[in-house]
Design a protein around this motif. Structure first.
Motif, PDB file in Angstrom:
ATOM      1  N   TYR A 114      14.545 -10.248  -1.642  1.00 21.05           N
ATOM      2  CA  TYR A 114      14.933 -10.297  -0.229  1.00 21.05           C
ATOM      3  C   TYR A 114      14.087 -11.363   0.445  1.00 21.05           C
ATOM      4  O   TYR A 114      12.966 -11.655   0.022  1.00 21.05           O
ATOM      5  N   ILE A 115      14.593 -11.941   1.512  1.00 22.36           N
ATOM      6  CA  ILE A 115      13.878 -13.006   2.203  1.00 22.36           C
ATOM      7  C   ILE A 115      13.059 -12.384   3.334  1.00 22.36           C
ATOM      8  O   ILE A 115      13.607 -11.926   4.346  1.00 22.36           O
ATOM      9  N   THR A 116      11.757 -12.351   3.144  1.00 21.38           N
ATOM     10  CA  THR A 116      10.865 -11.700   4.103  1.00 21.38           C
ATOM     11  C   THR A 116       9.456 -12.243   3.923  1.00 21.38           C
ATOM     12  O   THR A 116       9.182 -12.996   2.975  1.00 21.38           O
ATOM     13  N   GLY A 117       8.557 -11.876   4.808  1.00 21.00           N
ATOM     14  CA  GLY A 117       7.155 -12.281   4.677  1.00 21.00           C
ATOM     15  C   GLY A 117       6.967 -13.779   4.686  1.00 21.00           C
ATOM     16  O   GLY A 117       7.638 -14.519   5.421  1.00 21.00           O
ATOM     17  N   SER A 118       6.066 -14.252   3.810  1.00 24.56           N
ATOM     18  CA  SER A 118       5.797 -15.691   3.750  1.00 24.56           C
ATOM     19  C   SER A 118       7.008 -16.461   3.250  1.00 24.56           C
ATOM     20  O   SER A 118       7.217 -17.622   3.611  1.00 24.56           O
ATOM     21  N   GLY A 119       7.848 -15.809   2.436  1.00 22.85           N
ATOM     22  CA  GLY A 119       9.062 -16.470   1.974  1.00 22.85           C
ATOM     23  C   GLY A 119      10.008 -16.771   3.118  1.00 22.85           C
ATOM     24  O   GLY A 119      10.658 -17.822   3.157  1.00 22.85           O
ATOM     25  N   TRP A 120      10.098 -15.847   4.079  1.00 22.70           N
ATOM     26  CA  TRP A 120      10.946 -16.050   5.251  1.00 22.70           C
ATOM     27  C   TRP A 120      10.429 -17.223   6.077  1.00 22.70           C
ATOM     28  O   TRP A 120      11.221 -18.063   6.559  1.00 22.70           O
ATOM     29  N   LYS A 121       9.110 -17.306   6.224  1.00 27.27           N
ATOM     30  CA  LYS A 121       8.524 -18.421   6.982  1.00 27.27           C
ATOM     31  C   LYS A 121       8.821 -19.751   6.305  1.00 27.27           C
ATOM     32  O   LYS A 121       9.179 -20.738   6.965  1.00 27.27           O
ATOM     33  N   ASP A 122       8.672 -19.786   4.969  1.00 32.17           N
ATOM     34  CA  ASP A 122       8.953 -21.024   4.238  1.00 32.17           C
ATOM     35  C   ASP A 122      10.430 -21.404   4.354  1.00 32.17           C
ATOM     36  O   ASP A 122      10.770 -22.577   4.527  1.00 32.17           O
ATOM     37  N   SER A 141      15.032 -10.534   6.141  1.00 37.21           N
ATOM     38  CA  SER A 141      15.185  -9.312   5.348  1.00 37.21           C
ATOM     39  C   SER A 141      16.503  -9.239   4.589  1.00 37.21           C
ATOM     40  O   SER A 141      16.825  -8.206   4.002  1.00 37.21           O
ATOM     41  N   GLU A 142      17.275 -10.326   4.572  1.00 35.09           N
ATOM     42  CA  GLU A 142      18.549 -10.304   3.865  1.00 35.09           C
ATOM     43  C   GLU A 142      18.334 -10.367   2.353  1.00 35.09           C
ATOM     44  O   GLU A 142      17.402 -11.021   1.866  1.00 35.09           O
ATOM     45  N   ARG A 143      19.209  -9.683   1.624  1.00 33.73           N
ATOM     46  CA  ARG A 143      19.135  -9.712   0.167  1.00 33.73           C
ATOM     47  C   ARG A 143      19.540 -11.087  -0.338  1.00 33.73           C
ATOM     48  O   ARG A 143      20.522 -11.681   0.145  1.00 33.73           O
ATOM     49  N   PRO A 230       2.564   0.198  -4.014  1.00 27.05           N
ATOM     50  CA  PRO A 230       2.676  -0.274  -2.624  1.00 27.05           C
ATOM     51  C   PRO A 230       1.668  -1.364  -2.271  1.00 27.05           C
ATOM     52  O   PRO A 230       1.842  -2.033  -1.252  1.00 27.05           O
ATOM     53  N   ASP A 231       0.639  -1.556  -3.085  1.00 26.84           N
ATOM     54  CA  ASP A 231      -0.303  -2.645  -2.818  1.00 26.84           C
ATOM     55  C   ASP A 231       0.150  -3.962  -3.420  1.00 26.84           C
ATOM     56  O   ASP A 231      -0.281  -5.030  -2.974  1.00 26.84           O
ATOM     57  N   SER A 232       0.984  -3.907  -4.453  1.00 22.73           N
ATOM     58  CA  SER A 232       1.448  -5.137  -5.089  1.00 22.73           C
ATOM     59  C   SER A 232       2.922  -5.416  -4.807  1.00 22.73           C
ATOM     60  O   SER A 232       3.461  -6.412  -5.285  1.00 22.73           O
ATOM     61  N   SER A 233       3.547  -4.544  -4.028  1.00 24.93           N
ATOM     62  CA  SER A 233       4.990  -4.631  -3.797  1.00 24.93           C
ATOM     63  C   SER A 233       5.310  -4.322  -2.343  1.00 24.93           C
ATOM     64  O   SER A 233       4.546  -3.656  -1.653  1.00 24.93           O
ATOM     65  N   ARG A 234       6.482  -4.783  -1.928  1.00 18.22           N
ATOM     66  CA  ARG A 234       6.965  -4.482  -0.582  1.00 18.22           C
ATOM     67  C   ARG A 234       8.137  -3.517  -0.723  1.00 18.22           C
ATOM     68  O   ARG A 234       9.226  -3.905  -1.136  1.00 18.22           O
ATOM     69  N   GLY A 244      18.133  -8.860   9.705  1.00 15.15           N
ATOM     70  CA  GLY A 244      17.908  -9.561  10.957  1.00 15.15           C
ATOM     71  C   GLY A 244      16.612  -9.207  11.646  1.00 15.15           C
ATOM     72  O   GLY A 244      16.337  -9.694  12.748  1.00 15.15           O
ATOM     73  N   ARG A 245      15.797  -8.389  11.004  1.00 13.24           N
ATOM     74  CA  ARG A 245      14.492  -8.018  11.580  1.00 13.24           C
ATOM     75  C   ARG A 245      13.548  -7.632  10.450  1.00 13.24           C
ATOM     76  O   ARG A 245      13.948  -7.481   9.298  1.00 13.24           O
ATOM     77  N   GLY A 246      12.266  -7.474  10.808  1.00 16.26           N
ATOM     78  CA  GLY A 246      11.314  -6.941   9.850  1.00 16.26           C
ATOM     79  C   GLY A 246      11.607  -5.470   9.589  1.00 16.26           C
ATOM     80  O   GLY A 246      12.251  -4.795  10.409  1.00 16.26           O
ATOM     81  N   GLN A 247      11.134  -4.956   8.446  1.00 13.26           N
ATOM     82  CA  GLN A 247      11.417  -3.583   8.062  1.00 13.26           C
ATOM     83  C   GLN A 247      10.128  -2.764   8.006  1.00 13.26           C
ATOM     84  O   GLN A 247       9.068  -3.291   7.664  1.00 13.26           O
ATOM     85  N   PRO A 248      10.208  -1.470   8.306  1.00 14.45           N
ATOM     86  CA  PRO A 248       9.051  -0.602   8.040  1.00 14.45           C
ATOM     87  C   PRO A 248       8.829  -0.524   6.528  1.00 14.45           C
ATOM     88  O   PRO A 248       9.781  -0.659   5.755  1.00 14.45           O
ATOM     89  N   SER A 249       7.600  -0.352   6.107  1.00 12.60           N
ATOM     90  CA  SER A 249       7.349  -0.392   4.667  1.00 12.60           C
ATOM     91  C   SER A 249       6.350   0.665   4.230  1.00 12.60           C
ATOM     92  O   SER A 249       5.554   1.172   5.027  1.00 12.60           O
TER      93      SER A 249
END
Length: 307
Positions: A114-122, A141-143, A230-234, A244-249
């Motif tokens: 999924y496109i999120t975090g630093s990947g979304w910024k890039d 957050s899109e797949r 949960p420390d190595s994964s989202r 279209g938004r960030g997700q709770p994790s």
């Protein structure tokens, strides 16, 4: 076999923000193969600083989930787990594992579904992630059409740096090995994502660490460190997922969000964490364990003989 050895009697090999590694050579009850004791603490860090307040049972959640996933993925690639009991001091049961010594590869093996975090910024800046061009018009957050391998460096201090596949080949020095690492990482992610989704959890992205075991003469690729925790994964709850938004994790994002709004300047020392944030964070870690494994967290503690 129960070991009478205490942690204080073991030679400390390394100590990081979250875990310690001890040498098990010569310990009664330890495996005969060259082995380490990997101990996950309850420490939690944000912005590369460790907070003075632990999260109760966090280390046991990380360890229990790693054991679960090591068993589930053994058919994809060998792993370094030897035992959750043999050679493990009683005081560390539930949060420690005896593991094979490996020659770790100098790359973090990140896979994104999924496109999120630093990947979304890039992606917003360049339309690509780690040199991989992605379709135009993706929303946060899109797949992704398919999982992508986006390796990074391993920084002794500070942040890891994203690199492309060619950069990973340069670091490892073996293109064929790096191609195998990439393929294994994507297969591990795909398998885990399917399992998690069937249990109401989305695995957005994760990182693996792999190494080589040459003890038998021929180097064998082996999955090491913790895996799919949960420390190595989202991990996101599937029932609240919305593009279209960030997700709770199910990870330390809860602490990170509190820290970001606390007025802390993000420089060491990190502040103490309030009790309600500690309780909420612990609940998220435990829920991640129970959703993914399909069993009560207490079942892991009982199997491991944890106090």
């Amino acid at each position: 076999m129960t070991s009478a050895t205490a942690l204080k009697d073991l030679p400390l090999v390394t100590s990081g923000k979250v875990r310690e590694m001890y040498d098990l050579a010569g310990v009664d009850g330890a495996p005969q193969t060259p082995a380490l004791l990997m101990v996950a603490s309850d420490r939690i860090s944000t912005y590369d600083a460790v907070h003075p307040t632990p999260i109760p049972d966090k280390g046991k959640v990380l360890t229990g989930l790693s054991v679960f996933w090591f068993a589930k993925t053994a058919g994809i690639v060998a792993n370094h787990l030897i035992s959750a009991t043999a050679g493990v001091p009683e005081e560390a049961r539930g949060r420690a594992l005896s593991v094979r010594k490996l020659q770790m590869l100098p790359v973090e093996c990140v896979v994104r579904g999924y496109i999120t975090g630093s990947g979304w910024k890039d992606y917003q800046a360049s339309g690509s992630v780690s040199g991989i061009a992605l379709p135009a018009g993706l929303r946060e957050s899109e797949r992704l059409p398919e999982p992508i391998f986006t390796p990074s460096t391993k920084a002794d201090e500070g942040h890891d740096e994203a690199i492309d596949f060619e950069g990973a080949v340069s670091l490892v020095g073996d293109r064929a090995l790096m191609e195998r690492v990439r393929d294994v990482s994507i297969e591990l992610y795909s398998f885990a994502a399917e399992h998690a989704r069937a249990n109401g959890v989305i695995l957005a992205d994760t990182k693996f660490e792999l190494g080589l075991d040459s003890s038998s003469g021929t180097p064998e690729l082996v999955l090491g460190d913790e895996v799919l925790t949960p420390d190595s994964s989202r991990y996101w709850p599937a029932d609240g997922y919305e593009v279209g938004r960030g997700q709770p994790s199910f990870d330390k994002q809860y602490v990170r969000d509190w820290a970001a709004g606390s007025g802390w300047d993000k420089l060491p020392p990190a502040p103490a964490i309030p009790e309600d944030v500690v309780a909420g964070t612990r609940a998220r870690y435990v829920e991640a364990y129970e959703r993914i494994t399909g069993e009560p967290f207490q079942a892991w503690l009982d199997r491991a003989g944890a106090a």
